[in-house]
Design an enzyme around this catalytic site. Structure first.
Site: not given
Ligand SMILES: *Cc1c(COP(=O)(O)O)cnc(C)c1O
Length: 481
Positions: A116
């Site tokens: 993120k």
């Molecule tokens: C948020 C997240 C995901 C999922 O991603 P999306 O964009 O919500 O599909 C997968 N792995 C980790 C470690 C995350 O923080």
């Protein structure tokens, strides 16, 4: 470039108009009116650009979608975001080969060790810039059970014109996650530990946001995953990964993506619509398999909190995929008729029937978008973490393990499969230990990056509050920018 809503509102809006917004006024999500197409000459040039600078590649791609920020300003913001100092590598999202045909692309080298950061760090720069340009301020209110909150705080810390109020369930985040957030000493970051569970936090955020007078008066905003700028920032690493895993633009690849809110893989879909030679987009879910069910059956049925499993890949524990509407709008044709049909599905059927099923013709079109799916369970994660270590001496986190498990099931000879690493194993040390518990001999221990070593012992800034909307509002009034 103009943006429209997935539910049919085609009022032309520029990038800067939608940057600070959540949903479109009609309840839809913003998408570009058309996807810019990348021709062969541009793709060839980008391969060169990517080999020397991730930030330059990002500038090229973002400029196709953003025409209302002067290019020199955009370049400055992008170059300030994707630096070797922050990501620890020149490549920013380095690709490594695990075995023949199978690659791992690290998206987790940012400040909070999860993917993120890739988008949120840029969002921090863009928000600060746009707010200054307008002479406005913003109080970001959010609820987190882990990754999103810390990524938002690390992106917004010290940013002018911005305060962050992040609610988390008191005592329920992992010690490492708590330390990550609560050790921030920046005056514009406010951690509110709520005496309740995550749903209580989310309910409070909703209640505050639904008080329109309060929202307007205190300039309350969000940074959730439906923000278009977040998605756009993520498009860049699909190009970067493709160029690293291939030698020529005649090759195609697959991407395997651990998915929750459909944000990450939706960025892959956008890259493919632009012309990046992606053969397959492999969507991996954990036990919460709403999306796997859709791609297998054509039925989308979001679950309630009671039907949402708590798993060892917690950032994928979603019951309703907030970005999924974007893909459905494209599947239906990305035009006015698609807007009307998307509105009927997401604006009406979902509320009325709790779900919907697309037609057979619509379902048949999915193949032409490259999507396939699969799911991975707790035992699969443990086995994948173990086997990946034994075969390649690479320790992966639980979410990445879900991607690897499902990605492997869709391998094709001659088509490199790039699995997106979405977090570092250090964040999930307990499950890593569990994966090796039955092995004899010393188990590998995930390495904590130098910048985060010992954060558990740092002084903390955090206010404990009861699960009470009025108390949270009072706190915001007393501390807002
Ligand atoms: C948020 C997240 C995901 C999922 O991603 P999306 O964009 O919500 O599909 C997968 N792995 C980790 C470690 C995350 O923080």
């Amino acid at each position: 470039m103009k943006y429209l809503s997935t539910r049919g509102d085609a009022t032309p809006r520029g990038f800067s108009d939608i940057l600070l917004e959540g949903l479109a006024p009609d309840g839809g999500l913003y998408l570009p009116a058309t996807y810019p197409k990348v021709d062969a000459a541009t793709l060839a040039r980008w391969r060169e650009v990517a080999s020397s600078s991730y930030a330059e590649l990002a500038c090229e791609i973002l400029a196709l979608f953003i025409d209302d920020i002067p290019p020199a300003d955009l370049q400055r913001l992008v170059h300030a975001t994707y630096t070797e100092a922050v990501y620890g590598t020149k490549a920013i999202t380095p690709v490594t080969k695990l075995e023949e045909g199978l690659y791992l692309q690290a998206l987790s080298n940012g400040p909070t060790l999860a993917f993120k950061d890739m988008a949120m760090q840029l969002l921090g720069q863009l928000f600060e810039y746009e707010l200054a340009r307008r002479g406005e301020r913003l109080n970001i209110l959010g609820a987190t059970s882990g990754d999103t909150g810390s990524a938002a705080e690390y992106a917004m810390r010290g940013k002018r014109g911005i305060h962050v109020f992040m609610l988390s369930p008191h005592g329920r985040m992992s010690p490492f996650q708590q330390a990550q957030m609560f050790s921030l000493q920046d005056a514009n970051i406010h951690n509110l530990a709520i005496e309740g569970v995550f749903d209580d936090c989310q309910d409070i955020v909703k209640a505050v946001s639904n008080d329109l007078a309060f929202k307007r008066r205190w300039k309350i905003g969000t940074v959730n995953s439906i923000n278009w700028a977040r998605l756009l920032a993520q498009v860049v690493y699909y190009f970067a990964g493709y160029f690293q895993a291939t030698r020529s633009n005649a090759e195609t690849v697959g991407f395997a993506v651990p998915s929750g809110n459909f944000g990450n893989i939706c960025a892959g879909h956008v890259a493919r619509q632009m012309g990046l030679p992606i053969r397959k987009l492999v969507l991996a879910t954990n036990e919460n398999d709403v999306l796997d069910e859709f791609f297998r059956t054509g039925t989308y049925r979001p679950r309630g909190a009671a039907e949402t499993h708590e798993t060892s890949s917690p950032s994928m524990d979603i019951s309703k995929a907030s970005n999924f509407e974007r893909f459905v709008f494209d599947l239906l044709g990305h035009d006015a008729a698609a807007g009307a049909r998307t509105k009927a599905l997401f604006g009406e059927a979902l509320a009325r029937d709790g779900g919907f099923t697309i037609t057979r013709d619509e379902f048949a079109r999915i193949a032409s978008f490259g999507f396939v799916s699969g799911k991975s369970l707790h035992a699969d994660r443990l086995a994948t973490i173990r086997s990946t270590w034994q075969r390649s001496r690479r320790l992966v986190d639980t979410h990445t393990a879900d991607g690897l498990k499902v990605g492997r099931a869709h391998l094709e000879p001659g088509v490199p499969m790039i699995v997106l690493e979405t977090a570092q194993p250090a964040k999930f040390a307990e499950t890593i230990a569990e994966a090796f518990a039955s092995e004899t001999g010393p188990a590998p221990v995930p390495e904590v990056p130098a910048a985060l070593r010992g954060i558990e012992t740092l002084p903390r800034r955090c206010t404990v509050l009861p699960a009470d909307v009025a108390r949270v509002k009072q706190f915001i009034e007393a501390h807002a920018g």
